[in-house]
Design an enzyme around this catalytic site. Structure first.
Site, PDB file in Angstrom:
ATOM      1  N   HIS A  58     -10.083  -5.382  -3.835  1.00 56.61           N
ATOM      2  CA  HIS A  58      -8.881  -5.920  -2.997  1.00 56.61           C
ATOM      3  C   HIS A  58      -9.151  -6.179  -1.749  1.00 56.61           C
ATOM      4  CE1 HIS A  58      -9.651  -1.282  -2.667  1.00 56.61           C
ATOM      5  NE2 HIS A  58      -9.179  -1.447  -1.446  1.00 56.61           N
ATOM      6  N   ASP A  63       0.859  -1.183   0.039  1.00 54.78           N
ATOM      7  CA  ASP A  63      -0.109  -0.076  -0.012  1.00 54.78           C
ATOM      8  C   ASP A  63       0.825   1.270   0.014  1.00 54.78           C
ATOM      9  OD1 ASP A  63      -3.327   0.420   0.904  1.00 54.78           O
ATOM     10  OD2 ASP A  63      -1.801   2.115   0.974  1.00 54.78           O
ATOM     11  N   ILE A  64       0.386   2.276  -0.829  1.00 51.60           N
ATOM     12  CA  ILE A  64       1.378   3.565  -0.908  1.00 51.60           C
ATOM     13  C   ILE A  64       1.295   4.226   0.378  1.00 51.60           C
ATOM     14  CG2 ILE A  64      -0.384   5.188  -1.461  1.00 51.60           C
ATOM     15  CD1 ILE A  64       1.318   5.747  -3.870  1.00 51.60           C
ATOM     16  N   GLU A 118     -12.062   3.524  -1.444  1.00 52.50           N
ATOM     17  CA  GLU A 118     -11.846   4.439  -2.248  1.00 52.50           C
ATOM     18  C   GLU A 118     -11.318   3.977  -3.633  1.00 52.50           C
ATOM     19  OE1 GLU A 118      -7.960   5.845  -0.425  1.00 52.50           O
ATOM     20  OE2 GLU A 118      -9.065   6.060   1.695  1.00 52.50           O
ATOM     21  N   VAL A 119     -10.788   2.870  -3.811  1.00 52.24           N
ATOM     22  CA  VAL A 119     -10.403   2.436  -5.299  1.00 52.24           C
ATOM     23  C   VAL A 119     -11.422   1.383  -5.507  1.00 52.24           C
ATOM     24  CG1 VAL A 119      -8.714   1.336  -6.665  1.00 52.24           C
ATOM     25  CG2 VAL A 119      -7.859   2.963  -4.840  1.00 52.24           C
ATOM     26  N   HIS A 132      -6.939  -5.972   1.888  1.00 47.70           N
ATOM     27  CA  HIS A 132      -5.747  -5.446   2.714  1.00 47.70           C
ATOM     28  C   HIS A 132      -5.215  -6.539   3.522  1.00 47.70           C
ATOM     29  CE1 HIS A 132      -6.646  -0.768   2.051  1.00 47.70           C
ATOM     30  NE2 HIS A 132      -7.866  -1.543   1.712  1.00 47.70           N
TER      31      HIS A 132
HETATM   32  P1  5GP Z   1      -9.597   1.222  -0.048  1.00 49.32           P
HETATM   33  O1  5GP Z   1     -10.231   2.495   0.767  1.00 49.32           O
HETATM   34  O2  5GP Z   1     -10.216   1.547  -1.482  1.00 49.32           O
HETATM   35  O3  5GP Z   1     -10.059  -0.205   0.635  1.00 49.32           O
HETATM   36  O4  5GP Z   1      -8.071   1.363  -0.091  1.00 49.32           O
HETATM   37  C1  5GP Z   1      -7.424   1.990  -1.133  1.00 49.32           C
HETATM   38  C2  5GP Z   1      -5.808   1.565  -0.756  1.00 49.32           C
HETATM   39  O5  5GP Z   1      -5.260   2.053  -1.756  1.00 49.32           O
HETATM   40  C3  5GP Z   1      -5.585   2.553   0.255  1.00 49.32           C
HETATM   41  O6  5GP Z   1      -5.176   2.120   1.565  1.00 49.32           O
HETATM   42  C4  5GP Z   1      -4.321   3.601  -0.210  1.00 49.32           C
HETATM   43  O7  5GP Z   1      -3.473   3.925   0.362  1.00 49.32           O
HETATM   44  C5  5GP Z   1      -4.040   2.575  -1.413  1.00 49.32           C
HETATM   45  N1  5GP Z   1      -3.717   3.562  -2.632  1.00 49.32           N
HETATM   46  C6  5GP Z   1      -4.246   4.401  -3.382  1.00 49.32           C
HETATM   47  N2  5GP Z   1      -3.573   4.963  -4.307  1.00 49.32           N
HETATM   48  C7  5GP Z   1      -2.628   3.808  -4.234  1.00 49.32           C
HETATM   49  C8  5GP Z   1      -1.446   3.693  -5.409  1.00 49.32           C
HETATM   50  O8  5GP Z   1      -1.240   4.548  -6.330  1.00 49.32           O
HETATM   51  N3  5GP Z   1      -0.394   2.695  -5.253  1.00 49.32           N
HETATM   52  C9  5GP Z   1      -0.601   1.860  -4.161  1.00 49.32           C
HETATM   53  N4  5GP Z   1       0.414   0.824  -3.940  1.00 49.32           N
HETATM   54  N5  5GP Z   1      -1.640   2.069  -3.264  1.00 49.32           N
HETATM   55  C10 5GP Z   1      -2.623   3.168  -3.503  1.00 49.32           C
END
Ligand code: 5GP
Length: 120
Positions: A104, A33-34, A99-100, A106
């Site tokens: 996925h 994760d970034i 968010e994405v 984690h």
């Molecule tokens: P969500 O809230 O969708 O479950 O989590 C999305 C995750 O993607 C977040 O923890 C965020 O830090 C990570 N993320 C967002 N953009 C990028 C990216 O460009 N590269 C990587 N490696 N992680 C990302």
């Protein structure tokens, strides 16, 4: 929700954005994760175009589901968190705080992940 082919993880899969890869096979990609929330924070994604867990569960093939499930376990072992413990999180949609919009999981570990969710 229909799949947005320009989401960040789709772009990572196409090689348009770099990632720190930890695992890859025909069906699955995993990368750091970034913005890591714990010492170990890895994202595991299927290569297919699925928005969320329910979308994946409804539309993915048995082979994709098996490959993804096995990969998550393998990666947890490879990261060295299987013994000490870890948490899997799969956020979905607005209330889930996703968010994405590419499915996925984690994997969080390397330190105590804390209470599950705070009560409201
Ligand atoms: P969500 O809230 O969708 O479950 O989590 C999305 C995750 O993607 C977040 O923890 C965020 O830090 C990570 N993320 C967002 N953009 C990028 C990216 O460009 N590269 C990587 N490696 N992680 C990302």
């Amino acid at each position: 929700m229909s799949y947005d082919p320009n989401n960040i993880f789709a772009r990572i899969l196409r090689g348009e954005i770099p990632c720190k890869k930890v695992f890859e096979n025909e069906q699955v990609l995993a990368f750091h994760d970034i913005a890591p929330k714990r010492p170990v924070h890895v994202l595991v994604i299927p290569k297919g175009a699925y928005v969320s867990h329910d979308d994946f569960a409804a539309k993915a093939t048995e082979a994709e589901i098996a490959a993804f499930t096995r990969a998550v376990g393998q990666i947890a072992r490879d990261l060295g968190v299987a013994e000490s413990g870890y948490r899997l999180i799969a956020n979905a949609g607005v209330n889930g705080g996703q968010e994405v919009p590419h499915y996925h999981v984690h994997i969080l570990g390397g330190a105590n992940v804390g209470p599950m969710v705070s009560a409201k």
